[in-house]
Design a protein around this motif. Structure first.
Motif, PDB file in Angstrom:
ATOM      1  N   ASP A 189     -29.755   8.756  -3.651  1.00 27.41           N
ATOM      2  CA  ASP A 189     -29.647   7.355  -3.670  1.00 27.41           C
ATOM      3  C   ASP A 189     -29.641   6.603  -1.976  1.00 27.41           C
ATOM      4  N   PRO A 190     -30.914   6.253  -1.687  1.00 25.09           N
ATOM      5  CA  PRO A 190     -31.133   5.953  -0.152  1.00 25.09           C
ATOM      6  C   PRO A 190     -30.243   4.897   0.241  1.00 25.09           C
ATOM      7  N   ALA A 191     -29.764   4.192  -0.686  1.00 27.12           N
ATOM      8  CA  ALA A 191     -28.811   2.930  -0.167  1.00 27.12           C
ATOM      9  C   ALA A 191     -27.583   3.457   0.526  1.00 27.12           C
ATOM     10  N   THR A 192     -27.148   5.047   0.346  1.00 23.26           N
ATOM     11  CA  THR A 192     -25.899   5.488   0.692  1.00 23.26           C
ATOM     12  C   THR A 192     -26.205   6.169   1.990  1.00 23.26           C
ATOM     13  N   ALA A 193     -27.126   5.946   2.783  1.00 25.93           N
ATOM     14  CA  ALA A 193     -27.328   6.834   3.939  1.00 25.93           C
ATOM     15  C   ALA A 193     -26.514   6.715   4.919  1.00 25.93           C
ATOM     16  N   GLU A 194     -25.893   5.589   5.104  1.00 15.92           N
ATOM     17  CA  GLU A 194     -24.726   5.185   5.920  1.00 15.92           C
ATOM     18  C   GLU A 194     -23.213   5.548   5.681  1.00 15.92           C
ATOM     19  N   ALA A 195     -23.226   5.947   4.481  1.00 17.87           N
ATOM     20  CA  ALA A 195     -21.831   6.137   3.747  1.00 17.87           C
ATOM     21  C   ALA A 195     -20.829   7.098   4.529  1.00 17.87           C
ATOM     22  N   ASP A 196     -21.522   8.291   4.740  1.00 14.97           N
ATOM     23  CA  ASP A 196     -20.646   9.254   5.534  1.00 14.97           C
ATOM     24  C   ASP A 196     -20.182   8.977   6.810  1.00 14.97           C
ATOM     25  N   ALA A 197     -20.801   7.799   7.555  1.00 15.19           N
ATOM     26  CA  ALA A 197     -20.528   7.737   8.960  1.00 15.19           C
ATOM     27  C   ALA A 197     -19.261   6.561   8.810  1.00 15.19           C
ATOM     28  N   ARG A 198     -19.636   5.749   7.635  1.00 22.71           N
ATOM     29  CA  ARG A 198     -18.386   4.455   7.340  1.00 22.71           C
ATOM     30  C   ARG A 198     -17.288   4.869   6.678  1.00 22.71           C
ATOM     31  N   LYS A 199     -17.430   6.008   6.116  1.00 19.54           N
ATOM     32  CA  LYS A 199     -16.239   6.556   5.119  1.00 19.54           C
ATOM     33  C   LYS A 199     -15.070   6.515   6.104  1.00 19.54           C
ATOM     34  N   THR A 200     -13.828   6.495   5.476  1.00 22.79           N
ATOM     35  CA  THR A 200     -12.405   6.548   6.088  1.00 22.79           C
ATOM     36  C   THR A 200     -11.511   6.698   5.137  1.00 22.79           C
ATOM     37  N   ASP A 201     -10.270   6.702   5.603  1.00 24.77           N
ATOM     38  CA  ASP A 201      -8.923   6.782   4.380  1.00 24.77           C
ATOM     39  C   ASP A 201      -8.825   5.229   4.216  1.00 24.77           C
ATOM     40  N   TYR A 202      -9.292   4.734   3.276  1.00 24.55           N
ATOM     41  CA  TYR A 202      -9.122   3.232   3.045  1.00 24.55           C
ATOM     42  C   TYR A 202      -7.489   2.874   2.792  1.00 24.55           C
ATOM     43  N   ALA A 203      -6.730   3.737   2.684  1.00 24.57           N
ATOM     44  CA  ALA A 203      -5.290   3.491   2.368  1.00 24.57           C
ATOM     45  C   ALA A 203      -4.462   3.537   3.574  1.00 24.57           C
ATOM     46  N   ALA A 204      -5.309   3.982   4.994  1.00 24.59           N
ATOM     47  CA  ALA A 204      -4.559   4.393   6.044  1.00 24.59           C
ATOM     48  C   ALA A 204      -4.496   2.868   6.500  1.00 24.59           C
ATOM     49  N   GLY A 205      -3.397   2.638   7.540  1.00 21.58           N
ATOM     50  CA  GLY A 205      -3.259   1.545   8.501  1.00 21.58           C
ATOM     51  C   GLY A 205      -3.079   0.105   7.735  1.00 21.58           C
ATOM     52  N   LEU A 206      -2.668   0.279   6.383  1.00 18.21           N
ATOM     53  CA  LEU A 206      -2.345  -0.898   5.520  1.00 18.21           C
ATOM     54  C   LEU A 206      -1.026  -1.433   6.167  1.00 18.21           C
ATOM     55  N   SER A 207      -1.053  -2.782   6.545  1.00 19.51           N
ATOM     56  CA  SER A 207       0.172  -3.377   7.060  1.00 19.51           C
ATOM     57  C   SER A 207       0.417  -4.997   6.476  1.00 19.51           C
ATOM     58  N   ALA A 208       1.547  -5.236   6.252  1.00 18.38           N
ATOM     59  CA  ALA A 208       2.072  -6.656   5.879  1.00 18.38           C
ATOM     60  C   ALA A 208       1.703  -7.534   7.095  1.00 18.38           C
ATOM     61  N   ASP A 209       1.644  -6.998   8.198  1.00 16.43           N
ATOM     62  CA  ASP A 209       1.393  -7.789   9.630  1.00 16.43           C
ATOM     63  C   ASP A 209      -0.165  -8.022   9.804  1.00 16.43           C
ATOM     64  N   TYR A 210      -1.054  -7.314   9.044  1.00 19.72           N
ATOM     65  CA  TYR A 210      -2.284  -7.469   9.422  1.00 19.72           C
ATOM     66  C   TYR A 210      -3.003  -8.928   9.605  1.00 19.72           C
ATOM     67  N   LEU A 211      -2.545  -9.736   8.831  1.00 18.41           N
ATOM     68  CA  LEU A 211      -3.182 -11.208   8.855  1.00 18.41           C
ATOM     69  C   LEU A 211      -2.652 -11.981  10.039  1.00 18.41           C
ATOM     70  N   LYS A 212      -1.667 -11.664  10.861  1.00 17.80           N
ATOM     71  CA  LYS A 212      -1.197 -12.484  12.040  1.00 17.80           C
ATOM     72  C   LYS A 212      -2.317 -12.624  13.127  1.00 17.80           C
ATOM     73  N   GLY A 213      -2.464 -13.976  13.203  1.00 22.46           N
ATOM     74  CA  GLY A 213      -3.417 -14.463  14.063  1.00 22.46           C
ATOM     75  C   GLY A 213      -4.885 -14.598  13.648  1.00 22.46           C
ATOM     76  N   VAL A 214      -5.351 -14.209  12.554  1.00 26.48           N
ATOM     77  CA  VAL A 214      -6.576 -13.978  11.919  1.00 26.48           C
ATOM     78  C   VAL A 214      -6.712 -15.163  11.406  1.00 26.48           C
ATOM     79  N   ARG A 215      -8.192 -15.570  12.011  1.00 32.42           N
ATOM     80  CA  ARG A 215      -8.794 -16.687  11.294  1.00 32.42           C
ATOM     81  C   ARG A 215      -9.517 -16.636   9.981  1.00 32.42           C
ATOM     82  N   ILE A 216      -9.207 -17.295   8.980  1.00 38.16           N
ATOM     83  CA  ILE A 216      -9.858 -17.251   7.609  1.00 38.16           C
ATOM     84  C   ILE A 216     -10.422 -18.571   7.139  1.00 38.16           C
ATOM     85  N   GLY A 217     -11.695 -18.271   6.709  1.00 35.54           N
ATOM     86  CA  GLY A 217     -12.159 -19.621   6.045  1.00 35.54           C
ATOM     87  C   GLY A 217     -12.002 -19.893   4.788  1.00 35.54           C
TER      88      GLY A 217
END
Length: 509
Positions: free
Chosen positions: A247-275
């Motif tokens: 699947d050529p579309a996944t060429a970047e996937a390993d470089a982008r892959k992370t632990d998506y459950a890491a760093g989750l915080s209730a404070d993440y949105l503080k100061g973040v501009r949202i449209g």
């Protein structure tokens, strides 16, 4: 004593397994019992097409691993349901909801399934879906397939579960598995997730392999997790993500892959501009009221909201370009997939499927036509200049001149809006009649990440909140979804009512 699994999160189930209070075998059997009680009997949700015959043996093997101290991670011994357009080893066919593929027993794991198994997950079974992922007709009823029947919404059984991952949505909401896997071309993870009160995450196209998944469009298709919490969805995505040489579309996937459950915080949105996509909120006053409450939660979480009044300007031809792309890629991609199926599958092209449907009209065409299949069959191919132009145009409008431009112009990190209107009453005679807001098109075409998180209820029917980010901002979108989830705490379990409660007020925490 019966094992209680309803509404249990993956971390809770993992803790029970680690403590030895349950085994993976007991966990799988408990979910099988729920499938029997809620899907086959009781409300008869019709959300699960098949239970994998080897699931118990696989659970026993994971229990044996655990006894040896070999625990593969947070999904070890956890049961997952996958949509029945995704291949998995064993004797169960991959049907895409069509009797034309009842002999499609490939006995091979799609790479995304192999990744789940490598993480220790148990493939519990296959979920029902809108037949052919809802691309056969524009008069279709979402959630119906000739193999599995019509999926029912567990919040109100006469209501639709949205397509095409309808079974994954209903099964996840009913706790028939710890989490489910859906696939999306345009809205088919996010709509059934939001309509069934789930978190649904559509990744950047290319983060998850599409190999051995019955396709619609190689430029827009992706699989994604559907779960009862953002944390659960993030844990599943961590297992799913990764490159695939086929699947050529996944060429970047390993470089982008992370632990998506890491760093989750209730404070993440503080100061973040949202449209705030104000022109995409629809006309339903009760949905708008729920959305207004969600905006208050964003403010309470510390976000800075930026009103966007004209997000559609310049994008008037986006839908036309997308439609051309989908019709051309459907023919090319489905033909390529069918050519890879076992010899027992006699229908090797889209043209063959069209002929099969006509010959079996009483079963396949009982409720709606195959007009989109006919149109796709008439397309010239991937080298057609009109297709090439439409593909470039759709990507440009949705990406550079759509999401990217909106975020840059308004200096925001994310775009938000209501994911859906309340689920409509299922009507096999007249087809889908739902209307209201939808945020799926731009991120689907651009291939950008999109999460939906429960934000409230109208007449007892779930309404989701969509958060959209830029390309490869998957982890950031998940973090934003988690912070909103912690601020809102909006999700409630389904009650399997016979119909919606018109007198119910929007649920407020």
């Amino acid at each position: 004593m019966a094992v209680q699994v309803e509404e249990k999160s993956i971390p809770e189930l993992a803790a029970m397994l680690a403590a030895g209070t349950i085994s993976s075998e007991e966990l799988v059997r408990a979910h099988m019992d729920r499938i029997e009680a809620l899907d086959r009997k009781g409300p008869k949700l019709n959300s699960v097409i098949a239970v994998m015959p080897g699931a118990i043996e696989e659970a026993r093997a994971r229990d044996a691993d655990r006894k040896r101290g070999d625990v593969r991670g947070p999904l070890h011994g956890i049961p997952i349901l996958i949509k029945d357009n995704i291949e998995a080893k064993g004797p169960v066919p991959t049907t895409a909801g069509s009797t034309a593929l009842l002999n499609n027993v490939t006995d091979r794991d799609a790479p995304l399934v192999a990744r789940l198994r490598a993480a220790g997950a148990i493939i519990l079974g296959k979920t029902n879906l809108s037949q052919w992922a809802n691309i056969r007709s524009d008069n279709a009823t979402s959630g119906w397939s000739s193999v599995g029947g019509l999926v029912k919404n567990p919040y109100a059984l006469d209501r639709n579960s949205c397509g095409s991952s309808s079974g994954s949505g209903a099964a996840g909401a009913a706790s028939l598995a710890a989490a489910t896997i859906g696939t999306e071309t345009d809205g088919s993870v996010t709509c059934p997730a939001s309509t069934n009160g789930l978190v649904g995450f559509k990744p950047t196209v290319g983060l998850v392999s599409r190999t051995h998944v019955v396709p619609i469009s190689h430029s827009q298709d992706t699989a994604g997790p559907m779960a009862r919490s953002v944390t659960d969805a993030a844990l599943v995505l961590t297992a799913l993500a990764g490159s695939d040489p086929a699947d050529p579309a996944t060429a970047e996937a390993d470089a982008r892959k992370t632990d998506y459950a890491a760093g989750l915080s209730a404070d993440y949105l503080k100061g973040v501009r949202i449209g705030v996509l104000r022109d995409r909120t629809g006309n339903n006053a009760r949905v708008q009221a729920v959305f207004a409450g969600a905006l208050d939660w964003f403010i309470a979480a510390g976000a800075e909201l930026v009103e966007i009044e004209e997000s559609r300007t310049g994008l008037e031809s986006l839908g036309e370009a997308e439609f051309k792309v989908l019709m051309v890629e459907l023919k090319a991609d489905l033909n390529a997939y069918l050519a890879s199926t076992p010899a027992a599958v006699k229908h090797r092209t889209l043209k063959d499927i069209i002929a099969f449907n006509a010959a079996n009209a009483a079963t396949e065409l009982a409720w709606f036509d195959q007009g989109l299949f006919d149109l796709a069959e008439s397309q010239k191919g991937l080298d057609d200049p009109e297709y090439i132009e439409a593909l470039a145009k759709s990507k440009r409008l949705a990406g550079a001149e759509g999401i990217d431009k909106l975020m840059k112009t308004h200096d925001v990190r994310f775009l938000i809006g209501p994911s859906n209107a309340p689920a409509w009453v299922s009507d096999l005679v007249n087809g889908d009649n739902g209307s209201g807001p939808s945020q799926s098109q731009m991120p689907a075409i651009a291939g950008y990440p999109h999460i939906t998180v429960p934000m409230g209820y109208v007449a007892g029917l779930p309404i989701g909140l969509s958060i959209i980010g830029g390309a490869w901002q998957d982890h950031d979108v998940i973090k934003a979804g988690y912070a909103f989830e912690q601020a809102s705490q909006a999700r409630v379990a389904p009650g399997y009512a016979s119909t919606a409660d018109a007198a119910a007020e929007p649920i407020q925490r």
